[in-house]
Structures are given as C-alpha cells and as structure tokens.
Write an enzyme that holds these catalytic residues in place. Structure first.
Site, short mmCIF file in Angstrom:
data_model
loop_
_atom_site.label_atom_id
_atom_site.label_comp_id
_atom_site.label_asym_id
_atom_site.label_seq_id
_atom_site.Cartn_x
_atom_site.Cartn_y
_atom_site.Cartn_z
N LEU A 130 0.81 -1.22 0.00
CA LEU A 130 0.00 0.00 0.00
C LEU A 130 0.84 1.27 0.00
O LEU A 130 1.88 1.35 0.66
CB LEU A 130 -0.92 -0.01 1.22
CG LEU A 130 -1.83 -1.23 1.34
CD1 LEU A 130 -2.72 -1.11 2.57
CD2 LEU A 130 -2.68 -1.43 0.09
N HIS A 143 -3.54 4.26 -2.10
CA HIS A 143 -4.48 3.32 -1.44
C HIS A 143 -5.06 3.96 -0.18
O HIS A 143 -6.25 3.80 0.10
CB HIS A 143 -3.76 2.04 -1.03
CG HIS A 143 -3.24 1.22 -2.16
ND1 HIS A 143 -1.90 1.08 -2.43
CD2 HIS A 143 -3.89 0.49 -3.10
CE1 HIS A 143 -1.74 0.28 -3.46
NE2 HIS A 143 -2.92 -0.09 -3.91
N ASP A 164 -6.64 3.55 -12.50
CA ASP A 164 -6.97 2.39 -13.34
C ASP A 164 -8.32 2.67 -13.99
O ASP A 164 -9.36 2.10 -13.61
CB ASP A 164 -7.01 1.13 -12.48
CG ASP A 164 -5.66 0.82 -11.88
OD1 ASP A 164 -4.77 0.37 -12.61
OD2 ASP A 164 -5.47 1.06 -10.67
O1 PAF Z 1 -6.52 -2.39 -8.65
C1 PAF Z 1 -6.15 -3.43 -8.05
O2 PAF Z 1 -5.32 -3.39 -7.13
C2 PAF Z 1 -6.72 -4.78 -8.45
O3 PAF Z 1 -6.90 -4.86 -9.82
C3 PAF Z 1 -8.01 -5.13 -7.70
C4 PAF Z 1 -9.13 -4.17 -8.01
C5 PAF Z 1 -7.74 -5.15 -6.19
C6 PAF Z 1 -8.48 -6.54 -8.11
O4 PAF Z 1 -7.53 -7.50 -7.82
#
Ligand code: PAF
Length: 283
Positions: A33, A37, A152
C-alpha cells in the site's frame, strides 16, 4: 484493527456490524500500500462506518509472463498503514480461500465492450481476472459502497459495468489519482523503477497533460495525430509506448469530434516496468 484470512470469519464479523446497522465499505487492493491506497480508505471512511480493505494478489489477473511472483507482498507494513488510516478490518485470504478448485475450474466474469482494447488488448485475460475477483469480493463482503482509484480508468469502467449489469447492490466510487510532486501517479509498480527510470517516469503524465491541453485548445489537431505524436514523445523520452488513446470517457470507444467528455489513456514500459496513466478532458 483486525485481520482475517478466512471467509467464514469475515462473514461472522460483518454480520455483527450489519446487525448494528453499520454501513460497510470495501477497498479492494493487492497490498503493497502507498498513499494512493490510503486515500481510497479515507474516501471509504467518509462513505461508511466500517471499512474492509482486502489484500489479495489475484493470480487470475496476471498474464503468464507478468510479475505475479515478484509482486511485493508486504502484509505487516500494510496493516500498520491501514491501522493508522482508521481502517476497520483487513481481509487477506490465501489463494486457496478464493480459488479452492484452482484457477482452471473457476467460473469467470466477462465484461464485454469496456474490457476490450487499451489494457485489455495488451493484457489478454486481465480484466476477466479483475472482474471475477471483484465480483467475488462484492459477494463475500456485501458492502454498501466500494472505492477504486481512477488511475486504473479502464478497470473502474469494467467494475461499474459489471456492477450495473449483474444488478449488484453496491455503490461504486471512483477516487482521484494521487501523484508524486513531479506528477507521476502512485503505483505499487513504481517500486520496480531504477533511479534513472524514476527520473524519466514523470514524462508520462507531462505528455498526457500536453495532449489534454491540445484537445481543449481552439483548433485541436486531429485526434489520431495527437495520439501518434504523444507516443513518439514517450519513445524519445526512453519509454516503449504500448498505446496512447483518446476515448469517450463513458464508452472507452475512440473519441469522436462531437464527444465532450474525453479521457486520454496511456500505457508505456520503462525498461520492464509497465506504467499506466490517464487524464480526463471536458471540452
Ligand atoms: O486495482 C487493483 O489493485 C486490483 O486490480 C483489484 C481491483 C484489487 C483486483 O484484484
């Protein structure tokens, strides 16, 4: 803050919270993390009483030649960061808890349309892996809300569509990308960069910003030409660009002259490290 590794234990604890009328948020992660995050956890704490962060390096979303084995697993450091951030519960299952019959026997979730192209083209099977594990996590945690990073961008579109199509009662929240001072989007994979590559890495966002300002200008160049020029700039800066695509932000289809809400998506390698980033533009 508690950490559980088994679904049964997770369900018992969550049943208790639900009985108390608590609102539950889920922040799915693969661990290692960083501040990006933690910003998702902070956003989740605004939206719910209880925040469950899952830490699971999902083998289904890695291609055969990708970095599954070397992906950093840092559970203890992650737990410390989450505790400080006010997270309630960590769900860190082993692979056998998520895929007890093995990957080959696992039912999969396929999201047509937004999974195709961009990262979906360069990483076949990746979004099926993401969609499958996120659907399972939604079923395991049954959260009221779930928070994902806008970094993402295509993943977020895939998750929004699967949630809508499968009528899952989860509010999906997108949280803004957190960047280093030089503009590089925070990512667990930044840790793979050498010092020299790290210096170059911020060029990715600089190039995206210049495409965005062109798109907003009075006489934007033809979109295809902008994409090609951006890829050439990345190449000159030492990247191996995979794609630079200007898309309609909702459909992720190639942008049309009449589209007002656009996003510039890019993926490029620096050495062996694959970086992605995006920038949205309203015009
Ligand atoms: O973005 C991420 O870290 C991953 O693709 C997720 C959403 C936790 C799925 O494994």
């Amino acid at each position: 803050m508690r950490t559980v590794h088994k679904l049964k234990e997770l369900r018992t604890i969550l049943q208790n919270y639900r009985a108390q009328g608590k609102r539950i948020a889920l922040v799915p992660t693969m661990g290692n993390l960083h501040d990006g995050h933690i910003s998702l956890v902070s956003r989740a704490l605004e939206a719910a009483d209880v925040v469950v962060t899952s830490i699971f390096v999902n083998p289904m979303q890695f291609g055969a030649h990708e970095d599954l084995d070397k992906y950093p697993r840092t559970l203890q450091a992650d737990q410390e960061r989450l505790e400080q951030a006010g997270n309630t519960l960590v769900f860190a299952p082993p692979v056998s808890e998520i895929y007890p019959q093995g990957l080959a026997q696992q039912t999969q979730v396929v999201v047509p349309g937004v999974s195709e192209g961009h990262c979906g083209a360069g990483r076949p099977g990746h979004f099926e892996g993401v969609a499958t594990v996120v659907t399972m996590l939604f079923n395991m945690v049954q959260p009221d809300v779930a928070v994902f990073g806008e970094k993402d961008f295509q993943q977020l579109a895939v998750i929004r569509k699967l949630t809508q199509d499968l009528r899952l009662p989860v509010e999906v929240i997108g949280a803004p990308t957190v960047r280093d001072a030089d503009g590089l989007a925070l990512s667990s994979r930044n840790g793979y960069l050498s010092t020299e590559e790290r210096h170059k890495a911020s060029t990715l966002y600089k190039v995206l910003r210049s495409v965005a300002s062109e798109l907003q200008g009075n006489n934007p160049a033809e979109i295809g030409k902008l994409e090609q020029e951006a890829a050439a700039q990345l190449q000159e800066a030492g990247f191996r660009p995979e794609y630079v695509n200007v898309v309609n932000s909702l459909t992720l289809q190639p942008a049309q002259p009449s589209d007002r809400d656009l996003t510039v998506l890019a993926a490029a390698f620096l050495g062996t490290t694959r970086l992605i980033d995006n920038i949205s533009v309203q015009r």
